[in-house]
Motif scaffolding. Structure first.
Motif, PDB file in Angstrom:
ATOM      1  N   ALA A  18      11.440   8.110  -3.015  1.00 42.25           N
ATOM      2  CA  ALA A  18      12.176   7.449  -1.925  1.00 42.25           C
ATOM      3  C   ALA A  18      11.215   6.707  -0.988  1.00 42.25           C
ATOM      4  N   LEU A  19      10.037   7.271  -0.755  1.00 41.47           N
ATOM      5  CA  LEU A  19       9.033   6.623   0.088  1.00 41.47           C
ATOM      6  C   LEU A  19       8.657   5.261  -0.480  1.00 41.47           C
ATOM      7  N   GLY A  20       8.416   5.209  -1.782  1.00 37.85           N
ATOM      8  CA  GLY A  20       8.074   3.941  -2.423  1.00 37.85           C
ATOM      9  C   GLY A  20       9.210   2.937  -2.347  1.00 37.85           C
ATOM     10  N   ASN A  52      11.384  -1.143   4.182  1.00 33.47           N
ATOM     11  CA  ASN A  52      12.112  -0.804   5.407  1.00 33.47           C
ATOM     12  C   ASN A  52      11.187  -0.851   6.618  1.00 33.47           C
ATOM     13  N   GLY A  53       9.921  -0.624   6.392  1.00 37.72           N
ATOM     14  CA  GLY A  53       8.949  -0.616   7.484  1.00 37.72           C
ATOM     15  C   GLY A  53       9.107   0.606   8.372  1.00 37.72           C
ATOM     16  N   LEU A  54       8.380   0.575   9.456  1.00 39.67           N
ATOM     17  CA  LEU A  54       8.401   1.665  10.420  1.00 39.67           C
ATOM     18  C   LEU A  54       9.547   1.431  11.392  1.00 39.67           C
ATOM     19  N   SER A  55      10.169   2.505  11.837  1.00 33.36           N
ATOM     20  CA  SER A  55      11.227   2.339  12.839  1.00 33.36           C
ATOM     21  C   SER A  55      10.558   2.066  14.184  1.00 33.36           C
ATOM     22  N   ALA A  75       0.836  -1.205   0.000  1.00 33.71           N
ATOM     23  CA  ALA A  75       0.000   0.000   0.000  1.00 33.71           C
ATOM     24  C   ALA A  75       0.873   1.258   0.000  1.00 33.71           C
ATOM     25  N   VAL A  76       1.996   1.212   0.712  1.00 31.10           N
ATOM     26  CA  VAL A  76       2.921   2.351   0.718  1.00 31.10           C
ATOM     27  C   VAL A  76       3.487   2.547  -0.686  1.00 31.10           C
ATOM     28  N   ARG A  77       3.910   1.463  -1.328  1.00 28.19           N
ATOM     29  CA  ARG A  77       4.446   1.553  -2.689  1.00 28.19           C
ATOM     30  C   ARG A  77       3.409   2.129  -3.659  1.00 28.19           C
ATOM     31  N   LYS A  78       2.189   1.608  -3.596  1.00 32.54           N
ATOM     32  CA  LYS A  78       1.129   2.095  -4.495  1.00 32.54           C
ATOM     33  C   LYS A  78       0.783   3.557  -4.210  1.00 32.54           C
ATOM     34  N   GLY A  79       0.729   3.909  -2.939  1.00 32.07           N
ATOM     35  CA  GLY A  79       0.463   5.305  -2.581  1.00 32.07           C
ATOM     36  C   GLY A  79       1.566   6.226  -3.072  1.00 32.07           C
ATOM     37  N   ALA A  80       2.804   5.778  -2.913  1.00 26.08           N
ATOM     38  CA  ALA A  80       3.947   6.572  -3.384  1.00 26.08           C
ATOM     39  C   ALA A  80       3.884   6.752  -4.902  1.00 26.08           C
ATOM     40  N   GLU A  81       3.424   5.729  -5.616  1.00 22.78           N
ATOM     41  CA  GLU A  81       3.283   5.847  -7.077  1.00 22.78           C
ATOM     42  C   GLU A  81       2.271   6.929  -7.444  1.00 22.78           C
TER      43      GLU A  81
END
Length: 193
Positions: free
Chosen positions: A116-118, A123-126, A61-67
């Motif tokens: 960079a976010l995508g 890496n996930g959340l720290s 979802a992060v990758r798709k959102g970043a796109e």
């Protein structure tokens, strides 16, 4: 950092609701850019919930959102603002065109951070107290790292390096993305009352 995520998240939600009301009657390029901003706002709202732990972390979802963010930033964003396009219910300030270089720079920064976010999605959340990575020894914020001697913060040109940025935890990049959106809105968007 958590407080800034909550503040930015709340501001994004409020601006998204206001934008939905303001879009009535928009046509042409003004409607196109309002639709693009709406799409980005939805992504930021969804990712904000993830960053706050309200929803489960989902790298895809992060990758798709970043796109989505990438597709509406950089040159794609600046093309949505032909000179003088403030007719109708536009929320664009005339300062966009009198300060085009800054507006264009912010748009490019948004694309960089979204990219960079995508790339950092896996890496996930720290986690608090984690060693290594962004906050640990030798990491981006550790000794000699991002905030240490000779690190990224000592030389701002590193903030333009997508490979280094992609090593950060996702919420750091999300915050940078959200702050870029906020900076642009503050400077170049008419505040609705």
């Amino acid at each position: 950092m958590k407080l800034s995520v909550l503040f930015l998240s709340g501001a994004l939600v409020v601006s998204g609701v206001a934008a939905a009301v303001a879009h009535g009657g928009a046509t042409g390029i003004v409607k196109e850019r309002m639709d693009a901003m709406g799409a980005m706002g939805k992504v930021m709202k969804s990712l904000s919930a993830m960053m706050r732990g309200e929803t489960e972390y989902d790298a895809e979802a992060v990758r798709k959102g970043a796109e989505v963010l990438q597709s509406h930033s950089g040159e794609a964003l600046t093309k949505q603002f032909p000179e003088g396009s403030i007719e109708g219910p536009s929320e664009a300030k005339p300062e966009i065109w009198s300060n085009w270089e800054e507006f264009s720079g912010i748009s490019g920064q948004l694309k960089l951070f979204a990219t960079a976010l995508g790339e950092a999605a896996d890496n996930g959340l720290s986690t608090p107290g984690a060693r290594g990575g962004m906050m640990g020894q030798g990491g981006l914020m550790g000794q000699g790292g991002m905030m240490g001697q000779g690190g990224m913060m000592g030389d701002p040109s590193h903030m333009q390096n997508p490979e280094l940025l992609a090593q950060m935890p996702v919420q750091g990049l999300f915050n940078m993305t959200a702050q870029t959106c906020s900076a642009c809105h503050t400077k170049f968007r008419i505040e609705k009352k």
